[in-house]
Write an enzyme that holds these catalytic residues in place. Structure first.
Site, mmCIF file in Angstrom:
data_model
loop_
_atom_site.group_PDB
_atom_site.id
_atom_site.type_symbol
_atom_site.label_atom_id
_atom_site.label_comp_id
_atom_site.label_asym_id
_atom_site.label_seq_id
_atom_site.Cartn_x
_atom_site.Cartn_y
_atom_site.Cartn_z
ATOM 1 N N LYS A 1 99.363 -38.596 -104.457
ATOM 2 C CA LYS A 1 98.445 -38.968 -103.374
ATOM 3 C C LYS A 1 99.266 -39.766 -102.368
ATOM 4 O O LYS A 1 99.620 -40.915 -102.615
ATOM 5 C CB LYS A 1 97.274 -39.822 -103.866
ATOM 6 C CG LYS A 1 96.224 -39.991 -102.771
ATOM 7 C CD LYS A 1 95.479 -41.301 -102.830
ATOM 8 C CE LYS A 1 96.232 -42.450 -102.209
ATOM 9 N NZ LYS A 1 96.467 -42.377 -100.751
ATOM 10 N N TRP B 1 102.965 -45.813 -96.898
ATOM 11 C CA TRP B 1 103.288 -45.192 -95.606
ATOM 12 C C TRP B 1 104.620 -45.666 -95.045
ATOM 13 O O TRP B 1 105.140 -45.061 -94.116
ATOM 14 C CB TRP B 1 102.181 -45.504 -94.577
ATOM 15 C CG TRP B 1 101.864 -46.969 -94.516
ATOM 16 C CD1 TRP B 1 100.858 -47.610 -95.192
ATOM 17 C CD2 TRP B 1 102.584 -47.994 -93.817
ATOM 18 N NE1 TRP B 1 100.916 -48.968 -94.958
ATOM 19 C CE2 TRP B 1 101.967 -49.227 -94.106
ATOM 20 C CE3 TRP B 1 103.701 -47.979 -92.973
ATOM 21 C CZ2 TRP B 1 102.420 -50.438 -93.591
ATOM 22 C CZ3 TRP B 1 104.158 -49.187 -92.458
ATOM 23 C CH2 TRP B 1 103.516 -50.402 -92.767
ATOM 24 N N GLU C 1 105.637 -50.849 -108.114
ATOM 25 C CA GLU C 1 106.563 -51.473 -107.149
ATOM 26 C C GLU C 1 105.690 -52.186 -106.140
ATOM 27 O O GLU C 1 105.076 -51.552 -105.275
ATOM 28 C CB GLU C 1 107.406 -50.404 -106.445
ATOM 29 C CG GLU C 1 108.321 -49.618 -107.356
ATOM 30 C CD GLU C 1 109.398 -50.452 -108.009
ATOM 31 O OE1 GLU C 1 109.614 -51.609 -107.590
ATOM 32 O OE2 GLU C 1 109.997 -49.955 -108.969
ATOM 33 N N GLU D 1 103.748 -62.040 -97.571
ATOM 34 C CA GLU D 1 104.565 -60.944 -97.053
ATOM 35 C C GLU D 1 104.115 -60.632 -95.614
ATOM 36 O O GLU D 1 102.951 -60.331 -95.390
ATOM 37 C CB GLU D 1 104.340 -59.728 -97.964
ATOM 38 C CG GLU D 1 105.329 -58.630 -97.754
ATOM 39 C CD GLU D 1 105.181 -57.537 -98.823
ATOM 40 O OE1 GLU D 1 104.048 -57.300 -99.305
ATOM 41 O OE2 GLU D 1 106.197 -56.921 -99.162
ATOM 42 N N CYS E 1 109.186 -53.747 -98.396
ATOM 43 C CA CYS E 1 108.969 -54.749 -99.453
ATOM 44 C C CYS E 1 110.198 -55.612 -99.655
ATOM 45 O O CYS E 1 110.092 -56.716 -100.173
ATOM 46 C CB CYS E 1 108.668 -54.065 -100.779
ATOM 47 S SG CYS E 1 107.354 -52.897 -100.673
HETATM 48 C C1 SIN Z 1 110.056 -50.414 -99.922
HETATM 49 O O1 SIN Z 1 109.856 -51.133 -98.968
HETATM 50 O O2 SIN Z 1 109.200 -50.271 -100.808
HETATM 51 C C2 SIN Z 1 111.320 -49.635 -100.104
HETATM 52 C C3 SIN Z 1 112.484 -50.170 -99.406
HETATM 53 C C4 SIN Z 1 113.778 -49.618 -99.897
HETATM 54 O O3 SIN Z 1 113.829 -48.634 -100.657
HETATM 55 O O4 SIN Z 1 114.798 -50.206 -99.544
#
Ligand code: SIN
Length: 478
Positions: free
Chosen positions: A176, A152, A252, A380, A286
């Site tokens: 999905k 999201w 990822e 995280e 991320c």
């Molecule tokens: C992510 O948080 O998975 C993507 C971040 C980005 O593409 O810089």
């Protein structure tokens, strides 16, 4: 253009908008109201999508790269025309400030544009043979039907970063989207339809129960590839589920990005880039800088300037033009952020600014004197909290930066070219930003090492994930 149109609510299967037996609500993180009710897909829709993808897969793979490129190009243009609709949809469904939403739409469209062009550059190889009468060549072929599961936090870009290279390579793509952000994904499907994407090439199946929807995809050997962005824990579980049918897998997963500021850094620039690296998407990324390590000689200057910038951030309604920090996606996300701050404070950290919530908005926060055992330095956070830790030696900073099971992104600030290379090479991460707080871009590889995942998205590496080499050996007639 755009900005007022309502997007679709039904699942997009076999080129048609399908009603399902029930719907589920998409809830606004701003005020808890229902933004829309969307189709709730389950195993029946999954089977229908696989069947449609199978029908589509032969002709789509056989279409010339130029034909596929043209559809992708029209998709890119349609996304641009609906930039405002998409940005506002994201703000409503997951709380991304609308100004950032526009930047995300541009980022998302960038993948489509890049892979429209890259489709034409999928080259084979001629291999020299030791026998005069043999000709050996290698031809990249599409892996087949792809099942994608997207998060999201970037509801548009994570879809296009996966779907565009898959479609460019000749693979049908079944998506999905996250339960929190299906509306943006359905918009993208409508634009694919508008672009002339053939039925069954891109399908979008929103679902309240991801496990029930996903089971048929894992069990069906016709689905040849899983691509997932999300947490490491879920990624591991999906990896195991993909094993019985030996699917190709790209994952990822989580990150715990360190941000290193050396004593020779350009401090005003480091502060600006630390704002972007930390507060882009309200820290829900991320690759967000999760922990800041600053050399003792510049720590006071850095913290003073950074705190002033953090305190100036405008919080509020994500649909307001000047909002920079909106609500976190849901209560669970807020509780995790608050728990990380409480844990750090309990271990002796100093709260420089922030540290409180207003509804689902967590006020941008800076912590100093953070104990090395604090959760925020190891897990995280996915929120707008910057813990600052002081270091004395380069080796110490690198060792702390590497002391994590994650390995997605890391950042470092220095004017010393030797140090820039030395530290960049010593950091065990898939992405390193040297004096750059936002290295993500469509033409470069995005992905991590260790528990941050497998495979790469973006650039030429991203399309290779959807191709496999076929070796053809021809023995010439005598
Ligand atoms: C992510 O948080 O998975 C993507 C971040 C980005 O593409 O810089």
């Amino acid at each position: 253009m755009g900005g007022q149109e309502e997007g679709p609510r039904e699942a997009f299967i076999a080129g048609a908008w399908r009603e399902t037996a029930s719907r589920f609500p998409v809830v606004s993180p701003v005020d808890g109201t229902v933004v829309a009710e969307v189709s709730d897909c389950g195993p029946a829709e999954a089977h229908a999508a696989i069947a449609a993808a199978e029908v589509a897969s032969g002709p789509w793979a056989a279409a010339t790269a130029y034909e596929r490129a043209q559809v992708l190009r029209r998709w890119f243009e349609a996304i641009g025309r609906h930039r405002e609709d998409l940005a506002r949809t994201m703000a409503r469904e997951m709380g991304k400030p609308v100004s950032e939403g526009r930047a995300e739409v541009d980022y998302a469209a960038g993948f489509v544009e890049w892979y429209a062009e890259e489709a034409k550059r999928v080259y084979g190889t001629v291999v020299p043979s030791q026998f005069a009468g043999k000709r050996l060549w290698v031809r990249p072929e599409p892996v087949g039907i792809v099942y994608g599961i997207t998060p999201w936090n970037f509801p548009a870009a994570m879809v296009t970063r996966k779907a565009a290279p898959a479609l460019a390579a000749g693979c049908p793509f079944i998506l999905k989207p996250a339960e929190e952000s299906p509306l943006t994904a359905l918009w993208l499907a409508r634009l694919w339809e508008e672009a002339g994407g053939p039925p069954g090439t891109l399908q979008v199946l929103p679902a309240r129960d991801p496990e029930a929807l996903s089971r048929p995809f894992f069990e069906d050997a016709r689905v040849r590839k899983l691509t997932f962005t999300g947490s490491t824990a879920v990624g591991r579980a999906l990896y195991a589920q993909a094993a019985p049918t030996l699917k190709h897998v790209s994952l990822e997963l989580g990150g715990q990005a360190p941000f290193l500021v050396f004593e020779d850094a350009d401090i005003p620039r480091a502060v600006e880039e630390a704002m972007r690296a930390k507060f882009r998407n309200i820290g829900q990324s991320c690759v967000a800088a999760n922990r800041l390590y600053v050399h003792r000689a510049v720590a006071a200057e850095f913290v003073r300037a950074y705190t002033a910038r953090v305190q100036a951030l405008k919080t509020g309604d994500p649909l307001a033009e000047d909002t920079q920090v909106g609500p976190l996606v849901n209560r669970q996300a807020l509780e995790k952020v608050a728990a990380h701050v409480a844990d750090a404070l309990q271990r002796g950290a100093t709260l420089v600014t922030g540290g409180a919530a207003q509804g689902l908005i967590y006020l941008p926060t800076v912590l100093t004197g953070v104990d090395p055992a604090s959760r925020i330095l190891h897990e995280e956070t996915f929120g707008p909290v910057a813990p600052v830790v002081v270091f004395d030696q380069e080796e110490e900073a690198v060792a702390w930066a590497n002391a994590t099971e994650y390995g997605l992104a890391a950042y470092l600030w220095t004017r010393d070219l030797g140090r820039a290379f030395r530290v960049a090479e010593a950091l065990r991460y898939g992405i390193v930003g040297v004096n750059d707080g936002v290295p993500s871009t469509p033409q470069a590889p995005f992905g991590g090492v260790k528990q941050s995942g497998l495979g790469r998205e973006g650039g030429r590496w991203g399309i290779e994930e959807f191709l496999e080499p076929k070796y053809i050996s021809l023995h010439l007639p005598d």
